[in-house]
Write a protein that holds these residues in place. Structure first.
Motif, PDB file in Angstrom:
ATOM      1  N   TYR B  75      38.209  49.891  43.946  1.00  0.00           N
ATOM      2  CA  TYR B  75      37.382  48.457  43.906  1.00  0.00           C
ATOM      3  C   TYR B  75      37.797  47.651  42.862  1.00  0.00           C
ATOM      4  O   TYR B  75      37.655  47.735  41.710  1.00  0.00           O
ATOM      5  N   ALA B  77      36.333  43.185  42.267  1.00  0.00           N
ATOM      6  CA  ALA B  77      35.685  42.030  43.210  1.00  0.00           C
ATOM      7  C   ALA B  77      36.538  41.224  43.780  1.00  0.00           C
ATOM      8  O   ALA B  77      36.522  40.678  44.740  1.00  0.00           O
ATOM      9  N   GLU B  78      37.893  40.823  43.044  1.00  0.00           N
ATOM     10  CA  GLU B  78      38.734  39.733  43.187  1.00  0.00           C
ATOM     11  C   GLU B  78      39.414  40.374  44.612  1.00  0.00           C
ATOM     12  O   GLU B  78      39.481  39.488  45.521  1.00  0.00           O
ATOM     13  N   LYS B 199      43.070  45.087  36.334  1.00  0.00           N
ATOM     14  CA  LYS B 199      43.599  46.164  36.430  1.00  0.00           C
ATOM     15  C   LYS B 199      42.342  47.474  36.382  1.00  0.00           C
ATOM     16  O   LYS B 199      41.719  47.250  35.399  1.00  0.00           O
ATOM     17  N   PHE B 200      42.437  47.959  37.234  1.00  0.00           N
ATOM     18  CA  PHE B 200      41.150  49.184  37.363  1.00  0.00           C
ATOM     19  C   PHE B 200      41.554  50.144  36.340  1.00  0.00           C
ATOM     20  O   PHE B 200      42.764  50.732  36.566  1.00  0.00           O
ATOM     21  N   VAL B 201      41.006  50.563  35.561  1.00  0.00           N
ATOM     22  CA  VAL B 201      41.414  51.714  34.719  1.00  0.00           C
ATOM     23  C   VAL B 201      41.022  53.077  35.013  1.00  0.00           C
ATOM     24  O   VAL B 201      41.630  54.171  35.433  1.00  0.00           O
ATOM     25  N   SER B 202      39.614  53.055  35.065  1.00  0.00           N
ATOM     26  CA  SER B 202      38.905  54.627  35.230  1.00  0.00           C
ATOM     27  C   SER B 202      37.579  54.476  35.950  1.00  0.00           C
ATOM     28  O   SER B 202      37.025  53.310  35.502  1.00  0.00           O
ATOM     29  N   THR B 203      36.972  55.268  36.483  1.00  0.00           N
ATOM     30  CA  THR B 203      35.450  55.476  36.810  1.00  0.00           C
ATOM     31  C   THR B 203      35.183  56.763  36.490  1.00  0.00           C
ATOM     32  O   THR B 203      35.589  57.566  36.281  1.00  0.00           O
TER      33      THR B 203
END
Ligand SMILES: Cc1cc2nc3c(=O)[nH]c(=O)nc-3n(C[C@H](O)[C@H](O)[C@H](O)COP(=O)(O)OP(=O)(O)OC[C@H]3O[C@@H](n4cnc5c(N)ncnc54)[C@H](O)[C@@H]3O)c2cc1C
Ligand SMILES: Nc1ncnc2c1ncn2[C@@H]1O[C@H](COP(=O)(O)O)[C@@H](O)[C@H]1O
Lengths: 254, 339
Positions: B75, B77-78, B199-203
């Motif tokens: 996920y 938002a952009e 950039k999504f890194v981690s959750t």
């Protein structure tokens, strides 16, 4: 390279205010005290810390901006007293909607070219939580919202942000410029020092007439009225755990 | 083909099983379409869109659209704003809404800017919706919202041909189920939806066997009065497990590091309204009340008779939680054994 930080702040009724409603459904603002929106205070604090940590690679500048009338002067002074370098107020007494405020801020961003815009995640009064994402979209910038930690990397080229999300924590990396919104656990805002308060009065404050922002569009979201919550029947005090269990069984909850 | 009177409910990132709140948002879709005389569609986004759509389909939408794309895998938002926007190219709706979540709170405002439409956040009710002059794009939609830390309500009017809203799921109910609606997969020609600078890194998420706060019918919330993980928190956990409840917390408890942030209830945490809310050692600060005051039955256990939590409690017990909660646990357990 010096880092330029922009923090939009909003003047909101003090967090402990008991807000009353006037007869016509408007807010009764007669005796209200105001403050810098609590989440914006966190944004100012974080910007100050980023600026301080940027000293080794050229330092930085922190500009606070508000869209509002002359009454916002106290809150601007409060942010300057915390340590912001200068302030800008887009002058209007009109009740603008989120998109119009975001549009004003976008114009300011274009003029100031900050590396980072740090905002509160939510305004404490109308609780819209819309302006920052709208601003980011208008600028086509990336965003990270509800930040509980912000780390500036590569001398100000990138930011690594931990965001509080419904499922836990998300970590994202942004190439600046970007918009980041502050959540409660981001930091503990400092109190202004006496010298800080004295210095604030001499710091530059620009007032920009709303007209100078150009076409910000018509307001299409407006509050028609406010009202009290519907009354809730008074609860009862139970004297013992047994009585509590009885009450819950009556409601078929146990 | 969608029309000026139609409603779109956006679900994304969709999970499987579908979140209760996303199904509840369909209830807003149905209510709104009854007011406009149109129909409501659902747009289900993300890698679990297909499974989720199967669960959405019996709830009365005209069409359930699914949309997946490599850039929606994690996920951002952009990308979600761009995906919804791309879907809407050539489609007309009167209202686009989604259940309030940490995701929709950030991508619906971006979508609103892309569509040049006004938006209302976390609405509690749709009061009215009309389109007076289709050609001129004249219309108004009015919503009820909670403001000032949930202490007041406001009526907000959005004008124009299209309105955008997020809705507080606990205030809506999923439409009754019936025959499954058609599910239609939508393909996007866009090569990229991701923002090149994000950039999504981690959750990370605490592991728990308990239900999620927003899904649960019963919530047991631990306040600072529980005095920590080696004292009262295990009592709250034990009671929660006995009742099949989710565990909640106040800000003070999260700040102290006793429980992770996703457990926080309140203005800055989750806003919920379960059937039963049990607050243990919680003072009831307004920011906490903002997150739970609409619960159907509220129980408070606090040793301070003046604690503000008692003002919203249906049943208040003034007691030391270290005595009352073990007694409650033992007696409920006994009842269960008898049953
Ligand atoms: C901008 C802002 C946003 C906020 N958002 C949130 C939010 O989302 N959620 C939230 O929860 N808070 C929020 N807060 C914080 C809020 O104001 C309170 O500080 C917080 O809710 C207090 O948590 P608490 O009730 O656990 O602790 P306390 O206020 O310390 O209360 C502890 C209670 O435990 C009782 N107690 C102590 N010992 C015992 C015992 N042995 N037996 C029984 N009872 C006992 C005490 O009587 C007391 O009432 C926010 C604050 C601000 C400024
Ligand atoms: N009038 C304003 N002037 C400057 N910044 C604002 C204004 N309104 C909102 N903001 C910023 O946007 C954030 C979110 O506000 P909102 O979307 O109104 O809940 C606030 O925390 C501020 O940082």
């Amino acid at each position: 390279m010096s880092l330029k930080l922009l923090v939009p702040i909003k003047r909101t009724p003090h967090r402990d205010s008991r807000i009353r409603i006037a007869a016509d459904g408007a807010l009764d603002t007669a005796n209200l005290k105001y403050e810098v929106n609590p989440f914006d205070e966190l944004a100012v604090e974080e910007a100050l810390r980023i600026k301080e940590s940027a000293e080794p690679f050229g330092g930085g500048e922190l500009v606070v901006v508000t869209v509002g009338g002359e009454a916002c002067h106290q809150q601007i002074l409060a942010a300057l007293a915390m340590g912001a370098d200068r302030a800008l107020r887009v002058d209007t007494d009109e009740p603008l909607d989120s998109a119009q405020i975001a549009r004003c801020l976008a114009v300011v961003v274009e003029r100031e070219s900050p590396d980072l815009v740090l905002t509160g995640k939510l305004a404490y009064d109308d609780e819209n939580g819309q302006v920052p994402a709208m601003l980011a979209e208008m600028l086509d910038w990336p965003q990270a919202t509800q930040a509980s930690s912000v780390e500036i990397l590569d001398g100000g080229k990138r930011a690594r942000v931990v965001c509080e999300v419904d499922s836990g924590l998300d970590e994202v990396e942004l190439e600046l410029p970007a918009v980041i919104t502050a959540d409660l656990r981001l930091n503990e805002p400092r109190y202004a020092s006496l010298p800080g308060i004295m210095r604030a009065k001499r710091k530059p404050l620009d007032v920009m007439p709303l007209a100078d922002a150009g076409d910000i569009g018509g307001g299409r979201a407006r509050v028609l009225s406010y009202r009290e919550l519907p009354p809730k029947p008074a609860g009862v005090r139970v004297e013992s755990v047994d009585e509590l269990i009885g009450k819950l069984q009556e409601r078929k909850l146990l | 083909m969608a029309e000026h009177s139609d409603i779109l409910i956006v679900i994304g990132p969709a999970s499987s099983p579908v979140k209760k709140g996303d199904l509840a948002a369909l209830g807003l879709g149905k209510a709104a379409s009854e007011k406009t005389g149109g129909a409501f569609d659902a747009l289900v986004l993300g890698p679990h869109a297909a499974e989720a759509a199967a669960e959405v389909a019996p709830h009365g939408a005209r069409t359930v659209f699914t949309l997946d794309h490599p850039d929606l895998a994690t996920y951002t938002a952009e990308a979600y704003a761009r995906a919804a926007h791309a879907f809407l190219d050539g489609r007309t709706y009167r209202l686009i809404a989604a259940a309030t979540s940490s995701s929709t709170r950030e991508y619906l405002p971006r979508l609103a800017v892309r569509l040049d439409a006004p938006m209302a956040s976390d609405v509690l009710a749709l009061d009215d919706i009309a389109l007076d002059d289709v050609a001129a794009g004249d219309g108004t939609a009015t919503f009820t919202r909670a403001v000032f830390v949930g202490n007041l309500l406001s009526t907000v009017e959005l004008s124009g041909a299209l309105a955008i809203a997020t809705c507080r799921a606990s205030e809506f109910d999923p439409p009754e189920t019936g025959a499954a609606s058609p599910v239609e997969a939508v393909a996007l020609s866009d090569a990229s939806l991701a923002h090149p600078r994000k950039k999504f890194v981690s959750t990370s998420q605490a592991k728990t066997e308990r239900p999620e706060l927003t899904e649960a019918e019963v919530v047991v919330t631990a306040g600072r009065g529980t005095k920590g993980p080696d004292k009262g928190i295990p009592l709250a956990e034990e009671l929660a497990d006995l009742l099949g409840a989710a565990l909640g917390s106040t800000r003070a408890v999260v700040d102290a590091g006793w429980l992770p942030n996703e457990f926080q209830v309140g203005q800055t945490g989750k806003i919920i309204a379960p059937k039963l809310y049990i607050a243990i050692g919680v003072s009831g600060a307004i920011q906490h009340l903002a997150g739970m005051r609409n619960s159907k039955t509220i129980v408070a256990i606090n040793k301070d008779p003046e604690a503000p939590i008692f003002e919203v409690a249906d049943f208040g017990l003034v007691a030391d939680l270290f005595e009352a909660v073990p007694e409650l646990i033992a007696k409920v357990r006994e009842l269960r054994r008898e049953a």
